[in-house]
Design a protein around this motif. Structure first.
Motif, short mmCIF file in Angstrom:
data_model
loop_
_atom_site.label_atom_id
_atom_site.label_comp_id
_atom_site.label_asym_id
_atom_site.label_seq_id
_atom_site.Cartn_x
_atom_site.Cartn_y
_atom_site.Cartn_z
N CYS A 19 0.72 -1.43 -0.12
CA CYS A 19 -0.13 -0.14 0.01
C CYS A 19 0.79 1.20 -0.18
CB CYS A 19 -0.97 -0.07 1.09
SG CYS A 19 -0.26 -0.59 2.76
N ASN A 20 2.10 1.09 0.59
CA ASN A 20 2.84 2.34 0.57
C ASN A 20 3.69 2.52 -0.98
OD1 ASN A 20 2.86 3.84 2.49
ND2 ASN A 20 4.74 3.32 3.59
N ARG A 65 -11.41 0.49 2.60
CA ARG A 65 -9.87 0.07 3.12
C ARG A 65 -9.05 1.63 2.84
NH1 ARG A 65 -4.90 -1.64 0.76
NH2 ARG A 65 -3.53 -2.57 2.46
N ASN A 66 -8.80 1.82 1.58
CA ASN A 66 -7.97 3.14 1.19
C ASN A 66 -8.60 3.85 0.06
OD1 ASN A 66 -5.93 5.00 1.32
ND2 ASN A 66 -4.50 3.70 0.42
N GLY A 71 -6.74 -2.37 -2.55
CA GLY A 71 -6.90 -3.64 -1.83
C GLY A 71 -5.76 -3.67 -0.98
N PRO A 72 -5.74 -5.02 -0.14
CA PRO A 72 -4.17 -5.47 0.15
C PRO A 72 -3.54 -5.91 -0.76
CG PRO A 72 -6.02 -6.87 0.90
CD PRO A 72 -6.66 -5.86 0.17
N TYR A 105 -0.86 -9.13 3.95
CA TYR A 105 0.63 -9.17 3.23
C TYR A 105 1.31 -10.10 3.96
CZ TYR A 105 -0.48 -4.87 1.24
OH TYR A 105 -1.24 -3.64 0.42
N ASP A 106 1.02 -10.59 5.16
CA ASP A 106 1.74 -11.77 5.76
C ASP A 106 1.23 -13.03 5.46
OD1 ASP A 106 -0.84 -12.04 7.04
OD2 ASP A 106 -0.06 -11.51 9.10
N GLY A 107 0.32 -13.22 4.47
CA GLY A 107 -0.01 -14.39 3.95
C GLY A 107 -1.27 -15.02 4.19
#
Length: 394
Positions: free
Chosen positions: A23-24, A243-244, A262-263, A289-291
């Motif tokens: 997302c960054n 979300r964003n 989205g993520p 993001y961590d799966g």
């Protein structure tokens, strides 16, 4: 396992924190390669249904620009994330900083954000802008309004500044502010508020994070909002579970659309309906993001699903519906600025299902798009030394 984007661009600065990785991507600085002043291009259509051609002309450069608005005389107001509002004249190429902008919390995805003109700007000269501020508990987005004084052409300034809205609560971290601004035909102010990478606030009606908000021009909650009986914060809310949301626009029929990141996978274009819950973080067409898996929208039909989603992601930054005549193949279609996709994504929202019909390869991260009165399109790149481009008929 869902499919997600595997190829990372070499120009993206990787951030090690798992919650910020993709997302960054929307704020990583990119130095555009030098190009000629005028370029001609034609993109490969996504599905073969549209192949609109165009010409690009470089007009100016800005430092980490985020948004723009056009005045009646053709001058542009351009925000730069470090806290500068620039008044730019495309005819003379003169750029003048507008004074009176408050200190912003620059960092991460934060800084000076969106800008919008009051519907009666020609009479009252009022502008609105969003920015990130620091305070008790961390950081949060703010919307302020003030009078744009152009009486001295060489010393423009914002006067009588007043803060009219804040994200609550302030939280640690500097991501997912969203804070896009839009006025409707009825004069109501719409704000897209990100969930600030905190997940749960998107479902919490005591917070305005992760929501689409509908306010009066002075920042008070608008009458007729669907959750007015649930408390002072809830009075602002039109929809939740976002979300964003970095793009917000009305189509030609007056329907409100929002495009959001989205993520890991699952960027969304949503048709916004009064009182609906869009499900985040309980459902998403992407994963953490961590799966860890996030259930897809189809598993929870009580949540409103996106009209279209993208995996691999496009990293949407902005949204307009094109109404002009210079690009007839884009008439009444959604134009979405793309960051990691380095594109303008064209979507036909009248098709069933909603369909991407062309992807314009811009070769640089796109931060904002704006239709000019003559039907040409202003295109603002992202990052340092970002170019302002004029897109015209080929």
């Amino acid at each position: 396992m869902k499919i997600f984007r595997q190829r990372m661009l070499s120009t993206i600065i990787l951030i090690s924190t798992a919650g910020l990785t993709a997302c960054n991507a929307q704020t990583d600085a990119v130095n555009p390669a030098a190009k000629s002043a005028a370029e001609t291009a034609s993109s490969k259509p996504s599905s073969g249904s549209v192949n609109q051609t165009y010409k690009l002309t470089r007009i100016a450069e800005f430092n980490e620009p985020w948004a723009m608005a056009e005045l009646k005389d053709g001058r542009l107001l351009v925000t730069e994330r470090k806290g500068k509002l620039q008044l730019f004249d495309p005819k003379t190429r003169q750029k003048i900083e507008v004074k009176g902008i408050p200190k912003v919390a620059y960092g991460g995805q934060g800084g000076l954000g969106d800008i919008a003109l009051h519907p009666q700007f020609e009479q009252n000269h009022i502008i609105y802008f969003s920015y990130a501020e620091a305070g008790q508990g961390g950081y949060g987005a703010v919307v302020a309004r003030g009078e744009l004084d152009l009486s001295n052409s060489q010393q423009p300034q914002v006067k009588n500044l007043k803060t009219i809205w804040k994200q609550v609560p302030k939280v640690q971290g500097q991501g997912h502010y969203a804070h896009r601004l839009l006025f409707g035909q009825d004069g109501k102010l719409w704000i897209s508020s990100g969930e600030r990478q905190k997940f749960d606030p998107a479902q919490n009606m005591q917070s305005n994070l992760g929501k689409i908000l509908r306010l009066n021009e002075d920042g008070t909650p608008a009458a007729g909002n669907p959750f007015s009986s649930q408390g002072e914060v809830a009075k602002q809310v039109w929809s939740l579970g976002h979300r964003n949301p970095l793009g917000i626009a009305f189509d030609a029929q007056g329907k409100l659309w929002v495009v959001e990141m989205g993520p890991k996978g699952g960027d969304e274009l949503n048709l916004i309906v009064k009182g609906e819950n869009y499900g985040y973080p309980l459902v998403s067409n992407g994963d953490h993001y961590d799966g860890r898996d996030i259930p897809d929208h189809h598993t929870r039909p009580e949540f409103k699903a996106p009209e279209i989603s993208w995996t691999p992601v496009i990293s949407p930054s902005s949204l307009i519906f094109y109404q002009g005549s210079q690009f007839p193949a884009w008439k009444n279609k959604a134009l979405i600025g793309g960051l990691s996709s380095k594109s303008i994504v064209v979507v036909d929202t009248a098709m069933k299902p909603v369909t991407e019909v062309q992807r314009v390869d811009m070769k640089q991260r796109i931060r904002d798009v704006l239709e000019a009165p003559d039907g040409s399109i202003w295109v603002l790149e992202d990052g340092q030394n970002a170019r302002l481009l004029k897109m015209t008929a080929k």
